[in-house]
Design a protein around this motif. Structure first.
Motif, PDB file in Angstrom:
ATOM      1  N   GLY A  43       0.418  -1.283   0.076  1.00  9.62           N
ATOM      2  CA  GLY A  43       0.230  -0.004   0.069  1.00  9.62           C
ATOM      3  C   GLY A  43       0.829   1.210  -0.076  1.00  9.62           C
ATOM      4  O   GLY A  43       2.238   1.345   0.693  1.00  9.62           O
ATOM      5  N   THR A  45      -0.367   4.173   1.566  1.00  9.52           N
ATOM      6  CA  THR A  45      -1.281   4.882   1.973  1.00  9.52           C
ATOM      7  C   THR A  45      -0.729   4.738   3.193  1.00  9.52           C
ATOM      8  O   THR A  45      -0.052   3.152   3.877  1.00  9.52           O
ATOM      9  CB  THR A  45      -2.617   4.681   2.785  1.00  9.52           C
ATOM     10  N   THR A 106      -5.927   1.007  -2.200  1.00 12.07           N
ATOM     11  CA  THR A 106      -5.199   1.997  -2.109  1.00 12.07           C
ATOM     12  C   THR A 106      -4.222   1.958  -3.248  1.00 12.07           C
ATOM     13  O   THR A 106      -4.463   1.247  -4.591  1.00 12.07           O
ATOM     14  CB  THR A 106      -3.243   1.690  -1.445  1.00 12.07           C
TER      15      THR A 106
END
Length: 233
Positions: A43, A45, A106
């Motif tokens: 990801g 994030t 994401t």
């Protein structure tokens, strides 16, 4: 100090305190300095993005391999694309995702390292484990808890003998450590197996716990040939 590949489990949001992302970035920067490779959930994030960006380093020359199921990849845009007007701003936007505005998926980006997209969660976890020399859990939610507990269980069962470290940022894992101690006291975990879990309070301690890890005695001596890769891990 030998090069290592470290699997880090952590939240896809930043949490309610800036200390979490700050310490995640410090750990990533330390990995970059040591030349260690980060294996993580892919990801961009939250804490995932923070440690991946820091491990890549300011010149994007670090070693990062993200492994993510296709269902979790946001298809609408890619963060930090080469043609973004402000790459750093786009990266920081992704990292600063909170749990309340996280949609579950994401974006992915080469600015956060190489990414392998897999079909399901089981493939993701198996690949992350097979590529790693140690497992570290930073703060996170259900997914982080499940992933690190599985690694602990696999060690207890003798599937692997790799270090398992809780990066206890700001005392995040204090309650879990108390619960583990309670389970030991109540006779459900042996004292020896309690030592499978190592605790670090700083990025430097994370590295130290990995480097100095001693495989605890008392783990189950089972035959898991079908579960192991060619080097026996």
């Amino acid at each position: 100090m030998s090069e290592k590949s470290i699997c880090v489990y952590c939240g896809s949001s930043v949490g309610n305190s800036t200390v979490y992302s700050e310490e995640a970035s410090k750990l990533g920067s330390l990995f970059h300095k040591l030349g260690w490779k980060l294996i993580y959930g892919g990801g961009t994030t939250g804490l995932m993005g923070a440690i991946a960006q820091a491990t890549m380093g300011p010149n994007f020359d670090g070693k990062v391999h993200g492994i993510i199921p296709d269902a979790l990849v946001a298809k609408e845009r890619e963060a930090g694309r080469e043609d973004d007007v402000n790459v750093q701003e786009a990266i920081e936007q992704q990292i600063n995702t909170t749990v309340e505005n996280h949609k579950g998926s994401t974006p992915i980006s080469t600015k956060f390292g190489d990414t392998t997209i897999v079909p399901d969660m089981h493939t993701r976890k198996r690949l992350m484990a097979s590529e790693s020399d140690a497992f570290v859990a930073m703060p996170g939610g259900y997914g982080t808890f499940e992933e690190i507990m599985e690694c602990i269980t696999w060690s207890q069962l003798g599937i692997h003998s790799k270090p398992v470290v809780l990066f206890n940022i700001n005392g995040f894992y204090n309650s879990l450590l108390l619960f583990i101690r309670h389970s030991i006291d109540q006779g459900f975990i042996s004292n020896a197996n309690g030592d499978i879990v190592q605790v670090a309070n700083t990025p430097e301690e994370v590295v130290e716990k990995i480097e100095k890890y001693v495989v605890p005695a008392g783990r189950f001596n089972l035959n898991w040939e079908d579960e192991c890769d060619s080097d026996g891990h």
